[in-house]
Design a protein around this motif. Structure first.
Motif, mmCIF file in Angstrom:
data_model
loop_
_atom_site.group_PDB
_atom_site.id
_atom_site.type_symbol
_atom_site.label_atom_id
_atom_site.label_comp_id
_atom_site.label_asym_id
_atom_site.label_seq_id
_atom_site.Cartn_x
_atom_site.Cartn_y
_atom_site.Cartn_z
ATOM 1 N N UNK B 172 -2.631 -7.693 -5.613
ATOM 2 C CA UNK B 172 -3.080 -6.738 -4.600
ATOM 3 C C UNK B 172 -2.142 -5.537 -4.499
ATOM 4 N N UNK B 176 -3.261 -1.784 -5.244
ATOM 5 C CA UNK B 176 -3.125 -0.749 -4.219
ATOM 6 C C UNK B 176 -2.315 0.437 -4.733
ATOM 7 N N UNK B 179 -4.771 2.198 -7.440
ATOM 8 C CA UNK B 179 -6.060 2.739 -7.022
ATOM 9 C C UNK B 179 -6.125 3.110 -5.546
ATOM 10 N N UNK B 182 -9.215 3.008 -2.516
ATOM 11 C CA UNK B 182 -10.554 2.752 -3.038
ATOM 12 C C UNK B 182 -10.773 1.320 -3.482
ATOM 13 N N UNK B 183 -9.728 0.509 -3.353
ATOM 14 C CA UNK B 183 -9.800 -0.817 -3.903
ATOM 15 C C UNK B 183 -10.091 -1.863 -2.823
ATOM 16 N N UNK B 185 -12.530 -2.696 -1.116
ATOM 17 C CA UNK B 185 -13.764 -3.460 -1.067
ATOM 18 C C UNK B 185 -13.936 -4.405 -2.257
ATOM 19 N N UNK B 186 -12.917 -4.477 -3.111
ATOM 20 C CA UNK B 186 -13.065 -5.330 -4.306
ATOM 21 C C UNK B 186 -13.102 -6.808 -3.942
ATOM 22 N N UNK B 187 -13.923 -7.560 -4.678
ATOM 23 C CA UNK B 187 -14.011 -9.009 -4.440
ATOM 24 C C UNK B 187 -12.779 -9.701 -4.994
ATOM 25 N N UNK B 191 -9.726 -7.512 -12.562
ATOM 26 C CA UNK B 191 -9.813 -6.403 -13.518
ATOM 27 C C UNK B 191 -8.437 -5.879 -13.925
#
Lengths: 413, 225
Positions: B172, B176, B179, B182-183, B185-187, B191
């Motif tokens: 995380x 952070x 990105x 914008x990150x 909301x990632x599940x 990636x």
């Protein structure tokens, strides 16, 4: 109905009624009095006629006012008054008379007396009365009409100006309300109440604004302390079990942080604290947000199609526009299925974002509510922010579902 | 490197200073405006970490003083306020960067290093770790003298690792950093694997060693040991 009209109506109607009744009553009283006077005069004429016959021995006659006839026997009448119509030979028209018929016995002879008096003067009196009455009523109405106008211009102008000031008052300007002095006790009282009232609202509003800012500071500082300490624990020599627990704690605190920031944002939008507006091109915004989300779009293998049939421009705060479009797009990505698709259609004053996704029970009525979400991991605040932004910017947002989940954004009608 | 930390929350002040001390900075602490003013008048600093919201004054006005007293000091604003206005105001007044609470210490470290490089306090724009060298001016990476062709994200990732070497970084925290917002909301942050594996492969191909350790599938550590 305006206040003065109301007052006038409430005041004039009873006044006119009383005036009518009084004049009606006056008319009848006057008629009775004049009738009584006429009878008195007829009786006194009868006495004079009797005296002339007795003292001078002549029988007076003045047709049609005095008519005396000697009879042999006592006339079989009871002295009485009645109305009669007699033709006036000179003017050639009928005239109304009050007639008194009686009998007198003078020196053994009987006389039948008919004494009359014209009632025309009585009728004239009534006419004059009616005319005066009419004049009085007309004068009362005219005076009231002009005084209303004058009052509107003088006494009420201050009040109307203050009404306008209250209508125009905005909390965001952060100024005291300025009310004009009217010099009228009741209005001054009202002004004082309104001034006190707005001052109270203004201070509450300021407090709320400060609370929003302070809440952010107060909550995020302990969150920071907790996060920094947890991060330092991770650096120590710890086993897998503890490591995982710490990471989970860190991630939960990060979610709490995001939730807190979103709630504060929601309050700030509600308080309309984003005032600087600019012309925003939604087309451009979609492309720039797509770039930012490209990583997530690629990671999920989503097909992303944009159809542009026109430009959608909105006047709004740039930061809020970014959040609005960002939330709608990341919603379409997050709630999508692997290898799904996102279809976007932009026309003039129209945006539609459709995405594939699993079915859920949420509808247009509740999907925008706070803390409502189809998935346990999301906070359900993103779409609440979307609607709050729309509500404060004359925009309409609507959710429909069929094969695809669609959100439509357009200006409010 | 001498750092002045101005922060009214003592626990936060201590946590930041402990970490930075470990990173071999010399830390001075000020928990209010008055103390910060005193320290600024008597000592020279390379970096000033400044909380905007102080109990006895606005941190923004302190920037003015710093700029007058210590022209060369780098300023990084720390604040809970996530308002755009404050950020712009602070940067306008002459702050070098801005970090919002809560933040990862590794992120703070990376910001401090970036500011220092920009101001050339280190006298160099090279970040080196064994056979790997990053030139932050030309934004290029060399391994054993061979230039590595990397994407922007791979470059950022490697620089972040090198700055925060020997430190456990969660997925995380990395996401952070690379990105930003914008990150959120990632599940999942899986990636990151793709970018990390590509980077590892490129370094290996250039003859470098793999210094990245995976920790229980939740974090990474860039370390020579």
């Amino acid at each position: 109905m305006r206040f003065l009209t109301k007052i006038n109506r409430n005041y004039l109607v009873p006044m006119l009624t009383v005036l009518f009744i009084l004049s009606g009553a006056g008319y009848f009283v006057l008629r009775v009095i004049s009738n009584y006077g006429a009878r008195e005069r007829l009786l006194s004429t009868e006495y004079l006629v009797g005296r002339q016959i007795r003292e001078r021995g002549t029988v007076p006659s003045l047709y049609p006012l005095i008519e005396v006839r000697q009879t042999e026997n006592e006339p079989e009448i009871v002295p009485s008054f009645k109305k009669v119509t007699i033709r006036n030979e000179i003017e050639g028209e009928n005239e109304e008379f009050l007639e008194y018929t009686s009998k007198v016995n003078i020196s053994g002879s009987w006389y039948l007396l008919k004494i009359r008096q014209s009632t025309i003067e009585n009728e004239d009196l009534v006419l004059i009365l009616a005319f005066t009455l009419l004049l009085l009523l007309a004068a009362a109405l005219t005076i009231s009409y002009f005084s209303t106008h004058r009052l509107n211009r003088t006494v009420w102008s201050g009040f109307e100006k203050n009404l306008h000031a209250i209508e125009e008052y905005s909390l965001r300007i952060n100024q005291e309300i300025s009310l004009q002095k009217t010099g009228i006790e009741e209005f001054e009282k009202l002004n004082a109440i309104i001034a006190g009232f707005t001052e109270k609202i203004r201070s509450d509003y300021t407090m709320l604004k400060e609370f929003t800012e302070n809440a952010s500071h107060e909550i995020q500082t302990p969150l920071s302390v907790a996060l920094l300490n947890l991060e330092e624990i991770l650096q120590e020599d710890i086993n897998e079990e503890v490591f995982k627990k710490v990471v989970i704690a860190i991630n939960s605190l990060k979610r709490l942080t995001a939730l807190n920031q979103n709630l504060i944002l929601l309050t700030r939008i509600e308080n309309r604290q984003f005032e600087t507006v600019a012309e925003i091109n939604i087309n451009r915004m979609i492309h720039s947000k797509k770039e930012e989300l490209s990583l997530l779009i690629e990671a999920k293998g989503l097909e992303f199609i944009v159809h542009e049939q026109g430009d959608f421009n909105v006047r709004m705060n740039e930061f809020l526009a970014e959040i609005l479009i960002g939330n709608l797009l990341s919603n379409a990505v997050t709630h999508n299925i692997p290898k799904g698709s996102i279809n976007i259609l932009i026309r003039q004053d129209f945006l539609r974002i459709c995405n594939t996704g699993e079915s859920h029970s949420l509808t247009n009525d509740n999907i925008f509510n706070r803390f409502v979400s189809s998935r346990p991991k999301s906070s359900g605040i993103g779409l609440a922010i979307v609607r709050q932004i729309c509500d404060t910017h004359h925009l309409d947002v609507e959710y429909t579902k069929g094969d695809l989940h669609c959100f439509i954004l357009k200006p409010k009608r | 490197m001498k750092i002045l930390i101005v922060e009214d929350e003592v626990e936060l002040l201590v946590a930041i200073s402990n970490y930075l001390t470990k990173e071999t900075y010399i830390c001075e602490l000020a928990e209010n405006y008055a103390k910060a003013e005193d320290k600024l008048a008597s000592y020279e600093y390379d970096i000033i970490l400044l909380d905007i919201t102080l109990p006895d004054g606005n941190g923004l006005t302190l920037i003015d003083r710093i700029r007058r007293l210590q022209k060369n000091a780098a300023i990084i604003i720390i604040s809970a306020k996530n308002s755009l206005d404050d950020r712009i105001l602070g940067l306008d007044q002459g702050a070098d960067d801005y970090i919002t609470k809560p933040f990862y210490l590794s992120e703070l470290n990376s910001r401090i290093k970036a500011v220092l490089r920009r101001r050339q306090f280190d006298g160099t724009h090279l970040v080196t770790f064994n056979e790997i060298t990053i030139d932050t001016e030309s934004r290029s990476v060399t391994v054993k003298g061979n230039t590595l062709i990397v994407t922007k994200k791979e470059y950022d990732l490697l620089l972040y690792f090198l700055i925060n070497r020997n430190r456990v970084l969660t997925k995380e925290a990395i996401a952070e950093h690379l990105w930003e917002d914008n990150i959120g909301s990632a599940d999942s942050f899986d990636f990151i694997y793709t970018h990390l594996n590509n980077l590892r492969r490129k370094i290996r191909m250039a003859g470098g060693a793999d210094y990245v350790k995976t920790l229980y599938g939740m974090g990474y550590k860039f370390s020579g040991q």
